[in-house]
Design a protein around this motif. Structure first.
Motif: not given
Length: 217
Positions: A96-97, A35, A125, A100
């Motif tokens: 975003a992290v 990321t 992403l 994941r």
């Protein structure tokens, strides 16, 4: 080519600092590596994307330093299969992290400008298990069931009460609380049945939560 090199060097320096703090979780560090922080900061701050400094973003908000971002995620202990609520999307980096690491993420933000920018980054992403909403975060997200993890990056004046109904048993809340007008601390609550274990972790530089959604930004 230069930007990719700067990204790799920045991440490598971050990992060394995190290891010195005892943060070595491979799944977490891999999610961070995948990321790139440089796409979440204004272009003029790209060189500082992996630094410890806070970086200003739109709507008068800021993005926490790289070390603090990962430290928060380390304490949140997100696992595969988790359903996560984030209060304060901001730049979208934490979002975003977490996307994941978890099965599903709902992230809420009062500023539609920040939400639109975060959505573009998530699409760039190819992160598709995240839902963004413009919502007043004072009461969490009622009506959406319960979450395994709840994290806020905006400080509350007192411990919010919504966590009791919105966390599953075994769930965890990570929230900044205002100690006085200038200081706030990050607090972790872990739910076991109907009981909660509280841990005061460390001081954080987060801004107080503002009620209601923004009408023009």
């Amino acid at each position: 080519m230069r930007s990719a090199l700067v990204e790799r060097e920045g991440f490598a320096a971050l990992v060394l600092r995190l290891r010195a703090e005892g943060i070595t979780n491979l799944d977490l560090l891999t999610a961070v590596e995948q990321t790139p922080r440089s796409i979440f900061v204004p272009p003029e701050f790209a060189q500082s994307a992996y630094s410890t400094r806070s970086i200003p973003i739109e709507c008068g908000q800021f993005m926490e330093g790289a070390d603090l971002s990962v430290r928060l995620l380390s304490h949140l202990q997100v696992k595969p299969g988790h359903r996560v609520l984030e209060i304060g999307t901001g730049s979208g980096f934490l979002t975003a992290v977490i996307g994941r690491l978890a099965e599903r993420v709902i992230s809420i933000e009062r500023y539609k400008t920040l939400l639109a920018a975060a959505q573009r980054r998530l699409e760039q992403l190819s992160i598709r298990n995240v839902i963004l909403r413009q919502v007043d975060g004072m009461n969490g997200l009622p009506g959406e069931g319960t979450f395994d993890r709840i994290v806020s990056t905006a400080a509350y004046p007192a411990m919010p009460r919504f966590y009791a109904e919105q966390l599953v048993s075994g769930g965890m809340l990570l929230v900044p609380l205002m100690v006085d007008e200038q200081r706030c601390i990050m607090v972790r609550l872990t739910k076991t049945g109907s009981r909660f274990e509280r841990e005061d972790l460390f001081e954080v530089p987060f801004l107080p939560l503002q009620p209601k959604i923004a009408q023009h930004l």
